[in-house]
Design a protein around this motif. Structure first.
Motif, short mmCIF file in Angstrom:
data_model
loop_
_atom_site.label_atom_id
_atom_site.label_comp_id
_atom_site.label_asym_id
_atom_site.label_seq_id
_atom_site.Cartn_x
_atom_site.Cartn_y
_atom_site.Cartn_z
N THR A 48 -74.00 -65.18 34.71
CA THR A 48 -73.10 -65.77 33.70
C THR A 48 -73.85 -65.99 32.40
O THR A 48 -73.33 -65.70 31.31
N ASN A 49 -75.08 -66.51 32.49
CA ASN A 49 -75.90 -66.71 31.29
C ASN A 49 -76.25 -65.37 30.65
O ASN A 49 -76.24 -65.24 29.42
N GLN A 50 -76.55 -64.38 31.48
CA GLN A 50 -76.89 -63.06 30.95
C GLN A 50 -75.68 -62.40 30.29
O GLN A 50 -75.83 -61.65 29.32
N TYR A 51 -74.48 -62.69 30.81
CA TYR A 51 -73.27 -62.10 30.23
C TYR A 51 -73.02 -62.63 28.82
O TYR A 51 -72.58 -61.89 27.93
N GLU A 52 -73.32 -63.90 28.61
CA GLU A 52 -73.17 -64.47 27.27
C GLU A 52 -74.12 -63.79 26.30
O GLU A 52 -73.76 -63.51 25.15
N ASP A 53 -75.34 -63.49 26.77
CA ASP A 53 -76.30 -62.76 25.93
C ASP A 53 -75.80 -61.34 25.68
O ASP A 53 -75.96 -60.80 24.58
N HIS A 54 -75.21 -60.74 26.72
CA HIS A 54 -74.67 -59.38 26.61
C HIS A 54 -73.59 -59.32 25.53
O HIS A 54 -73.57 -58.39 24.71
#
Length: 227
Positions: A34-40
């Motif tokens: 979820t955190n990586q998706y925000e960065d994505h």
């Protein structure tokens, strides 16, 4: 009569342990992804004036195919949400709409719907005119994919099939479901398989569970009734 197969108790126990462990892996994976998706998403935000971004006052308004081919970048004015209602299809992993130009000509277009704005500044997608994102021509033989052509031309044929308009650019992102759910499910399945194998192996070594495979005694090692 159909033969019924029932798993041994030890296999059920190992599967249950693997499932419980996989729930912890699921929670951890979803938190990280979820955190990586925000960065994505942040990495794929495009500014106004860029391909896939909001068209500015200086962006050329294309009326026909000739306008598209004679300009490096442009936008198109489309009535309401007509740009999404004339047909569409998947081509090389991309979702392309059948876009009707003001001239009545139809071409395939990849559209970043997040960058579509109304000429009157309203937020309603219906009625009025929509200013599509900034786009560019991409030369491509669309007829190389007959399935796509059948999809996008199910009601009306395209005027040109040797290119499409890219109105997405670097704004293309994976859906949250494919970015998070897919890898998470795969990790859960792998976790269950690994924990199952380790748990059953350890249990059989300790004598808690029967061996997964029973060794067949060779004929030469069998004792006769006379021994």
């Amino acid at each position: 009569m159909a033969r019924r197969y029932i798993l041994r108790y030890d296999l059920w126990i190992c599967l249950a342990i693997g499932f419980v462990v996989s729930l912890g892996v699921e929670a951890l994976a979803k938190n990280i992804l979820t955190n990586q998706y925000e960065d994505h998403k942040a990495e794929h935000i495009v500014s106004a004036g860029e391909i896939g971004g909001v068209a500015t006052e200086d962006t050329f308004r294309a009326e026909n195919i000739e306008d598209l081919l004679s300009h490096d970048t442009f936008t198109v004015i489309s009535p309401g949400i007509e740009y999404r209602n004339r047909g569409a299809g998947f081509y090389d992993g991309m979702y392309l709409y059948s876009l009707t130009l003001p001239s009545g000509e139809r071409i395939a277009a990849r559209i970043n719907t997040d960058s579509v704005k109304k000429t009157d500044g309203s937020d309603s997608p219906f009625g009025g005119e929509s200013i599509l994102p900034i786009g560019r021509i991409v030369q491509e033989d669309l007829t190389s994919n007959p399935t796509f052509i059948n999809q996008i031309e199910h009601s009306e044929p395209l005027t040109r099939k040797d290119f499409y308009i890219d109105m997405v650019g670097n704004a293309a992102i994976q859906s949250e479901e494919s970015f998070i759910e897919g890898p998470t499910i795969a990790l859960q399945l792998i976790t269950v398989a690994i924990v199952f194998a380790i748990t059953h192996y350890a249990g059989s070594k300790l004598g808690i569970f029967p061996a997964f495979y029973r060794r067949k005694t060779p004929e030469s090692e069998k004792k006769s009734d006379w021994d």
